[in-house]
Design an enzyme around this catalytic site. Sequence first.
Site, PDB file in Angstrom:
ATOM      1  N   HIS A 181       0.810  -1.219   0.000  1.00 28.72           N
ATOM      2  CA  HIS A 181       0.000   0.000   0.000  1.00 28.72           C
ATOM      3  C   HIS A 181       0.840   1.263   0.000  1.00 28.72           C
ATOM      4  CE1 HIS A 181      -3.535  -2.512   0.614  1.00 28.72           C
ATOM      5  NE2 HIS A 181      -4.085  -1.533  -0.050  1.00 28.72           N
ATOM      6  N   CYS A 489      -9.544  -1.560 -10.983  1.00 24.69           N
ATOM      7  CA  CYS A 489      -8.977  -0.452 -10.216  1.00 24.69           C
ATOM      8  C   CYS A 489      -7.666  -0.829  -9.523  1.00 24.69           C
ATOM      9  CB  CYS A 489      -9.992   0.097  -9.215  1.00 24.69           C
ATOM     10  SG  CYS A 489     -10.530  -1.110  -7.996  1.00 24.69           S
TER      11      CYS A 489
HETATM   12  C1  PEP Z   1      -6.797  -4.220  -5.414  1.00 26.39           C
HETATM   13  O1  PEP Z   1      -6.709  -5.146  -4.610  1.00 26.39           O
HETATM   14  O2  PEP Z   1      -6.422  -4.283  -6.601  1.00 26.39           O
HETATM   15  C2  PEP Z   1      -7.357  -2.922  -4.984  1.00 26.39           C
HETATM   16  C3  PEP Z   1      -7.631  -1.985  -5.854  1.00 26.39           C
HETATM   17  O3  PEP Z   1      -7.531  -2.735  -3.645  1.00 26.39           O
HETATM   18  P1  PEP Z   1      -6.331  -2.455  -2.608  1.00 26.39           P
HETATM   19  O4  PEP Z   1      -5.064  -2.272  -3.411  1.00 26.39           O
HETATM   20  O5  PEP Z   1      -6.703  -1.242  -1.844  1.00 26.39           O
HETATM   21  O6  PEP Z   1      -6.338  -3.697  -1.787  1.00 26.39           O
END
Ligand code: PEP
Length: 537
Positions: A181, A489
């Site tokens: 993240h 996304c």
């Molecule tokens: C994903 O898992 O691709 C996503 C968009 O969510 P995050 O990266 O916040 O887990």
Amino acid sequence: MAERQIAGRSASPGFACGSVHRLAGGGRERVPTGDPAREAAALSDAIGRAMADIESLAEKTGGDAADMLAFQAALLGDDELSRPAFDAVAAGASADKAWSTALSSEISGYLASDDEYFQARSADLEDLRDRVLTILSGGEADVVPPGAVVVGEDMPPSKFLSIDWHAGGAIVLAAGSKTSHVAMLARSRGVPMVVAAGPAIVSASGEALVDGAAGTVVLDPEPATRDSFESRRLVEEAALREAAAVLPAPAATRDGTTVTVLINVADPGELKSVDPAHCDGIGLVRTEFLFHGRGSLPGEEAQFGVYRTIAEWAQGRPVTIRTLDAGGDKPIPGLTIDGESNPFLGVRGIRLSLARPEVFRVQLRALLRAGVYGQVKVMLPMVTVPGELEAARAMLVEEHDALVAAGRKVVMPPLGIMVEVPATALAVDRFDAAFYSIGSNDLTQYATAAGRDIGAVADLADPLHPGVLGMIEHVAAYGAASGLDVSLCGDAGGDPDVLPALLEAGLRTVSVAPAALGRTKLAIRAIDLASGAGDAA
Ligand code: PEP
Ligand code: MG
């Protein structure tokens, strides 16, 4: 010192040159002394040190930031603010508990005020609360100078968010991974970042040149190295100008296929540097960052204020706000479950929200109210079985009806799901959602059994793996057949090397980091779906 070259992995592109700043180790759990006099002395010392840190930061910054810091220093210096904490210490409370409780109650008072000015000042109080708590728990109140190359073992997302990146700078981590993240945040903000640079980086000092795209770092560079770095930086600047030039135009492939390009928002502050006309809306708001670095969870008013601002920013374009996706590598003290043997497979995302309905319902109410100010859509993370979607929908309807009965203005939003659990991707037709958004970061880690935060298996966590692409193709085909919106996304959507395969798999909507918007539109122009070749001519 002789020049040293370090090769790691790229986590976020960009060039930076700056002084090395070593990341402090972070706070430990504080053991109270049990003696009120010593607790009072500890609290008074921590307040004094926090004040000195703020004053030295104000000297280095200037402008609006210095005014904000001067305001914080004045607040912290006011005896009325700390009196309830010292009273509680005298009555036997530990210094950290007393300070946290006193400040949290003050923050609630500010948030409950009808005056927007006071509501906005609650963030300053939160900052003061956390600064003093960090010092009390033994962590240095680590002040990162503007433009520094920050080095460390790893970096939590809350640390990234506490650093002012306006003056540039970069991150170089001994461990870490591109899909963590914090790497995602770095890409959103355009902060160059290198991971897996090896243990030696932790004790680096002096000056560093960072090439985020190449994943390289040069410590104490010779003049010739500096010159070649500068020439490469100029080439990158030209590429960025080219990407910026295509921003105002809608995205289309070389053969004229339109692609919808949305942005991901991890922190509302990112929107200040984005023109809403340059994107087709917001495909993902990661609301967990609203819950970071606080001693308490944000209330309905605070959440509503943020969601409303984001909805209004989009000027009528769709805004998909994801409900809290805490857990995994995004722990939230007081909410997520400590000590899970594998947090990525644990009580995370919608699982946690359903387990903590009193927290979830607050978020749902704030979202229902924000819908009055824009085209808000609500998305649930980590959905694994249809029952989770239905349980969330039932709560949304209950909160909607209760707000209407109380005379509040609300709009019922479309309710969609993230497709990031492989079982959900394969059985997508079983979920009665209004829309679907593929979370390629998690879908890839779960499908390849390669943790997104583990650098050693980063090569395996590949969204181009035929197994992952097959699931994406399956979900896109379901969208085309059902007429329901399907987007992606995860970070794969903003990766020019992966984008051709995603469009070939049938996707026509991607949501990318704001800093990747121009680059993505440029990459889409180079794709020719008619010839089946995704390469530029
Ligand atoms: C994903 O898992 O691709 C996503 C968009 O969510 P995050 O990266 O916040 O887990
Ligand atoms: Mg995810």
